[in-house]
Scaffold this motif. Structure first.
Motif, PDB file in Angstrom:
ATOM      1  N   ILE A   1       0.845  -1.207   0.000  1.00 16.72           N
ATOM      2  CA  ILE A   1       0.000   0.000   0.000  1.00 16.72           C
ATOM      3  C   ILE A   1       0.877   1.253   0.000  1.00 16.72           C
ATOM      4  O   ILE A   1       0.649   2.193  -0.762  1.00 16.72           O
ATOM      5  N   ARG A   2       1.882   1.266   0.861  1.00 14.18           N
ATOM      6  CA  ARG A   2       2.774   2.426   0.960  1.00 14.18           C
ATOM      7  C   ARG A   2       3.464   2.706  -0.374  1.00 14.18           C
ATOM      8  O   ARG A   2       3.512   3.848  -0.845  1.00 14.18           O
ATOM      9  N   HIS A   3       3.964   1.665  -1.015  1.00 15.76           N
ATOM     10  CA  HIS A   3       4.655   1.849  -2.296  1.00 15.76           C
ATOM     11  C   HIS A   3       3.678   2.176  -3.427  1.00 15.76           C
ATOM     12  O   HIS A   3       4.016   2.960  -4.328  1.00 15.76           O
ATOM     13  N   ALA A   4       2.503   1.601  -3.371  1.00 10.58           N
ATOM     14  CA  ALA A   4       1.498   1.915  -4.388  1.00 10.58           C
ATOM     15  C   ALA A   4       1.104   3.392  -4.313  1.00 10.58           C
ATOM     16  O   ALA A   4       0.981   4.070  -5.345  1.00 10.58           O
ATOM     17  N   ARG A   5       0.923   3.888  -3.106  1.00 10.17           N
ATOM     18  CA  ARG A   5       0.600   5.316  -2.940  1.00 10.17           C
ATOM     19  C   ARG A   5       1.726   6.187  -3.470  1.00 10.17           C
ATOM     20  O   ARG A   5       1.488   7.205  -4.111  1.00 10.17           O
ATOM     21  N   ALA A   6       2.963   5.791  -3.184  1.00 13.27           N
ATOM     22  CA  ALA A   6       4.120   6.555  -3.661  1.00 13.27           C
ATOM     23  C   ALA A   6       4.175   6.586  -5.188  1.00 13.27           C
ATOM     24  O   ALA A   6       4.665   7.556  -5.772  1.00 13.27           O
ATOM     25  N   MET A   7       3.649   5.538  -5.815  1.00 19.42           N
ATOM     26  CA  MET A   7       3.622   5.474  -7.280  1.00 19.42           C
ATOM     27  C   MET A   7       2.384   6.150  -7.858  1.00 19.42           C
ATOM     28  O   MET A   7       2.191   6.186  -9.071  1.00 19.42           O
ATOM     29  N   GLY A   8       1.512   6.674  -6.995  1.00 14.79           N
ATOM     30  CA  GLY A   8       0.338   7.394  -7.455  1.00 14.79           C
ATOM     31  C   GLY A   8      -0.857   6.532  -7.822  1.00 14.79           C
ATOM     32  O   GLY A   8      -1.757   6.968  -8.527  1.00 14.79           O
ATOM     33  N   TRP A   9      -0.877   5.297  -7.333  1.00 10.04           N
ATOM     34  CA  TRP A   9      -2.003   4.404  -7.620  1.00 10.04           C
ATOM     35  C   TRP A   9      -3.291   4.968  -7.033  1.00 10.04           C
ATOM     36  O   TRP A   9      -3.300   5.571  -5.963  1.00 10.04           O
ATOM     37  N   ASN A  10      -4.393   4.700  -7.721  1.00 10.29           N
ATOM     38  CA  ASN A  10      -5.724   4.951  -7.183  1.00 10.29           C
ATOM     39  C   ASN A  10      -6.076   3.721  -6.346  1.00 10.29           C
ATOM     40  O   ASN A  10      -6.376   2.668  -6.885  1.00 10.29           O
ATOM     41  N   LEU A  11      -5.998   3.858  -5.046  1.00 15.11           N
ATOM     42  CA  LEU A  11      -6.219   2.707  -4.167  1.00 15.11           C
ATOM     43  C   LEU A  11      -7.684   2.580  -3.772  1.00 15.11           C
ATOM     44  O   LEU A  11      -8.045   2.619  -2.600  1.00 15.11           O
ATOM     45  N   ASP A  12      -8.502   2.390  -4.786  1.00 14.73           N
ATOM     46  CA  ASP A  12      -9.922   2.157  -4.523  1.00 14.73           C
ATOM     47  C   ASP A  12     -10.095   0.751  -3.943  1.00 14.73           C
ATOM     48  O   ASP A  12      -9.129   0.003  -3.757  1.00 14.73           O
ATOM     49  N   GLU A  13     -11.314   0.410  -3.640  1.00 13.18           N
ATOM     50  CA  GLU A  13     -11.601  -0.886  -3.004  1.00 13.18           C
ATOM     51  C   GLU A  13     -11.101  -2.056  -3.847  1.00 13.18           C
ATOM     52  O   GLU A  13     -10.545  -3.028  -3.319  1.00 13.18           O
ATOM     53  N   GLU A  14     -11.261  -1.968  -5.142  1.00 17.15           N
ATOM     54  CA  GLU A  14     -10.828  -3.052  -6.039  1.00 17.15           C
ATOM     55  C   GLU A  14      -9.309  -3.216  -6.008  1.00 17.15           C
ATOM     56  O   GLU A  14      -8.795  -4.338  -5.933  1.00 17.15           O
ATOM     57  N   ALA A  15      -8.586  -2.115  -6.047  1.00 17.33           N
ATOM     58  CA  ALA A  15      -7.121  -2.182  -6.001  1.00 17.33           C
ATOM     59  C   ALA A  15      -6.652  -2.766  -4.674  1.00 17.33           C
ATOM     60  O   ALA A  15      -5.714  -3.575  -4.629  1.00 17.33           O
ATOM     61  N   GLN A  16      -7.295  -2.379  -3.588  1.00 17.96           N
ATOM     62  CA  GLN A  16      -6.928  -2.909  -2.280  1.00 17.96           C
ATOM     63  C   GLN A  16      -7.187  -4.407  -2.201  1.00 17.96           C
ATOM     64  O   GLN A  16      -6.389  -5.152  -1.612  1.00 17.96           O
ATOM     65  N   LYS A  17      -8.285  -4.865  -2.802  1.00 19.64           N
ATOM     66  CA  LYS A  17      -8.579  -6.298  -2.828  1.00 19.64           C
ATOM     67  C   LYS A  17      -7.474  -7.048  -3.578  1.00 19.64           C
ATOM     68  O   LYS A  17      -7.035  -8.117  -3.153  1.00 19.64           O
ATOM     69  N   LYS A  18      -7.030  -6.470  -4.699  1.00 20.61           N
ATOM     70  CA  LYS A  18      -5.966  -7.122  -5.485  1.00 20.61           C
ATOM     71  C   LYS A  18      -4.675  -7.198  -4.686  1.00 20.61           C
ATOM     72  O   LYS A  18      -3.979  -8.226  -4.714  1.00 20.61           O
ATOM     73  N   LEU A  19      -4.356  -6.143  -3.951  1.00 17.04           N
ATOM     74  CA  LEU A  19      -3.143  -6.168  -3.145  1.00 17.04           C
ATOM     75  C   LEU A  19      -3.265  -7.167  -1.999  1.00 17.04           C
ATOM     76  O   LEU A  19      -2.283  -7.804  -1.618  1.00 17.04           O
ATOM     77  N   ARG A  20      -4.466  -7.337  -1.465  1.00 18.19           N
ATOM     78  CA  ARG A  20      -4.669  -8.363  -0.424  1.00 18.19           C
ATOM     79  C   ARG A  20      -4.418  -9.759  -0.993  1.00 18.19           C
ATOM     80  O   ARG A  20      -3.847 -10.630  -0.320  1.00 18.19           O
ATOM     81  N   ILE A  21      -4.849  -9.971  -2.222  1.00 22.56           N
ATOM     82  CA  ILE A  21      -4.618 -11.272  -2.869  1.00 22.56           C
ATOM     83  C   ILE A  21      -3.127 -11.490  -3.092  1.00 22.56           C
ATOM     84  O   ILE A  21      -2.596 -12.562  -2.797  1.00 22.56           O
ATOM     85  N   TRP A  22      -2.440 -10.466  -3.606  1.00 20.84           N
ATOM     86  CA  TRP A  22      -0.986 -10.562  -3.784  1.00 20.84           C
ATOM     87  C   TRP A  22      -0.322 -10.895  -2.445  1.00 20.84           C
ATOM     88  O   TRP A  22       0.574 -11.741  -2.379  1.00 20.84           O
ATOM     89  N   SER A  23      -0.767 -10.224  -1.400  1.00 21.01           N
ATOM     90  CA  SER A  23      -0.188 -10.445  -0.079  1.00 21.01           C
ATOM     91  C   SER A  23      -0.417 -11.876   0.386  1.00 21.01           C
ATOM     92  O   SER A  23       0.500 -12.526   0.904  1.00 21.01           O
ATOM     93  N   ALA A  24      -1.628 -12.371   0.210  1.00 21.72           N
ATOM     94  CA  ALA A  24      -1.944 -13.745   0.635  1.00 21.72           C
ATOM     95  C   ALA A  24      -1.100 -14.760  -0.126  1.00 21.72           C
ATOM     96  O   ALA A  24      -0.587 -15.720   0.469  1.00 21.72           O
ATOM     97  N   ILE A  25      -0.949 -14.571  -1.413  1.00 21.07           N
ATOM     98  CA  ILE A  25      -0.135 -15.492  -2.214  1.00 21.07           C
ATOM     99  C   ILE A  25       1.316 -15.442  -1.760  1.00 21.07           C
ATOM    100  O   ILE A  25       1.947 -16.475  -1.534  1.00 21.07           O
ATOM    101  N   ALA A  26       1.839 -14.230  -1.620  1.00 22.34           N
ATOM    102  CA  ALA A  26       3.250 -14.071  -1.254  1.00 22.34           C
ATOM    103  C   ALA A  26       3.558 -14.673   0.106  1.00 22.34           C
ATOM    104  O   ALA A  26       4.582 -15.342   0.276  1.00 22.34           O
TER     105      ALA A  26
END
Length: 99
Positions: free
Chosen positions: A11-36
């Motif tokens: 989340i911190r790095h995504a914000r630094a890159m200017g991502w729109n961290l809407d609910e869908e983006a946050q869900k995708k990052l949660r999935i990435w986190s769970a896999i990792a």
């Protein structure tokens, strides 16, 4: 101070890159986190995530490995025989007093 979770790190790095961290983006990052943190990421996944977050592949790996190790250790210690083995190994290594 507790270590930052991989999800919060992303989340911190995504914000630094200017991502729109809407609910869908946050869900995708949660999935990435769970896999990792359960199975780890392969080279292609690591490279893709690193590009998207503007970091190196080594930084991605370093960010999720501690959480992955902690989760694996919790899984191991939930097994009574393995928990007992862990105690024995700690005793042998001199980390625990004899019983």
């Amino acid at each position: 101070m507790t270590a930052e979770t991989f999800y919060k790190w992303m989340i911190r790095h995504a914000r630094a890159m200017g991502w729109n961290l809407d609910e869908e983006a946050q869900k995708k990052l949660r999935i990435w986190s769970a896999i990792a943190t359960t199975d780890g990421l392969d080279a292609a996944q690591t490279a893709q995530l690193a590009r998207g977050l503007g970091v190196t592949e080594d930084e991605v790996t370093a960010a999720y490995k501690p959480e992955m190790r902690d989760a694996a250790m919790r899984d191991i210690l939930e097994q009574p025989d393995l928990a007992a083995l862990d105690v024995d190994l700690n005793r042998i290594a001199g980390k625990e007093p004899p019983q």
